[in-house]
Design an enzyme around this catalytic site. Sequence first.
Site, mmCIF file in Angstrom:
data_model
loop_
_atom_site.group_PDB
_atom_site.id
_atom_site.type_symbol
_atom_site.label_atom_id
_atom_site.label_comp_id
_atom_site.label_asym_id
_atom_site.label_seq_id
_atom_site.Cartn_x
_atom_site.Cartn_y
_atom_site.Cartn_z
ATOM 1 N N VAL A 7 10.618 -25.137 52.185
ATOM 2 C CA VAL A 7 9.138 -25.446 50.785
ATOM 3 C C VAL A 7 9.502 -26.308 49.575
ATOM 4 C CG1 VAL A 7 7.624 -24.099 49.700
ATOM 5 C CG2 VAL A 7 8.224 -23.348 51.372
ATOM 6 N N GLY A 8 9.253 -27.096 49.054
ATOM 7 C CA GLY A 8 9.547 -28.422 48.266
ATOM 8 C C GLY A 8 8.439 -28.015 47.381
ATOM 9 N N ASN A 9 9.032 -28.639 46.286
ATOM 10 C CA ASN A 9 8.128 -28.319 45.191
ATOM 11 C C ASN A 9 7.126 -29.329 45.118
ATOM 12 O OD1 ASN A 9 9.118 -27.196 42.632
ATOM 13 N ND2 ASN A 9 10.872 -29.098 43.163
ATOM 14 N N ASP A 114 17.601 -25.429 49.584
ATOM 15 C CA ASP A 114 16.617 -26.819 50.103
ATOM 16 C C ASP A 114 18.789 -27.839 50.515
ATOM 17 O OD1 ASP A 114 16.821 -26.862 47.626
ATOM 18 O OD2 ASP A 114 15.290 -29.257 48.001
ATOM 19 N N ASP A 134 18.496 -37.140 49.377
ATOM 20 C CA ASP A 134 17.084 -36.279 49.365
ATOM 21 C C ASP A 134 15.929 -36.855 48.909
ATOM 22 O OD1 ASP A 134 15.176 -34.572 50.808
ATOM 23 O OD2 ASP A 134 16.406 -32.840 50.665
#
Length: 268
Positions: A7-9, A114, A134
């Site tokens: 889950v990223g922003n 992450d 990233d």
Amino acid sequence: MLLTIDVGNTHTVLGLFDGEDIVEHWRISTDARRTADELAVLLNGLMGMHPLLGEELGDGIDGIAICSTVPSVLHELREVTRRYYGDVPAVLVEPGIKTGVPILMDNPKEVGADRIINAVAAVELYGGPAIVVDFGTATTFDAVSARGEYAGGVIAPGIEISVEALGVRGAQLRKIELARPRSVIGKNTVEAMQSGILYGFAGQVDGVVQRMARELAGPGGNPEEVTVIATGGLAPMVLGEAAVIDEHEPWLTLIGLRLVYERNVSRG
């Protein structure tokens, strides 16, 4: 089958592993307002299309591994695993989880899950020393020592953030498509902005990585021995222009989640 969820922003990436092989993947928008029930419906819809899984939610899933930079989403996913996958072992990356990577930070709890997971995968796949770049909402640079330790990193505004800021703050500018311009010298405003974003970020990557590599190598060391790995949804845009990148692994975080799941579940 192992379900991995990063889950990223801005986006959430899901991967389905059969052993060490990723056999399916999905990318959805991250919405902090989604409830556990809504997330369960979404997961059921995505995985219901895969021929190796059953039609009922949870059929064919033997394990789940999750990391999140959005606390509210992590809370709801925790409820999803409890309510809909109660019999399936689940590993949520948070303090106390065994990663196998020592964190050399003033406050290890500050480091995004992450970024630690990326370091886990980098050590496993390439060894140290290494730098993971990233390309997400932020562009992060994470350093892995020769001993496989998370040594620290750099955080810079991401590509999409920069594009949006230009469109909002520039009186005669607008949001543009992220695409390669015809030439470095733009012949119109859109191409000039595209050139600034693409070549500006490529130059940023080269400059930051070169400085980090010198620090990682140390006095008398060889910065060329530091492996530079690119990952993240926007990495392909910069790959052809940044000279320092050695490897591109789009599923680095998902691979790291698989490794952490194996290390924690196998140890009980």
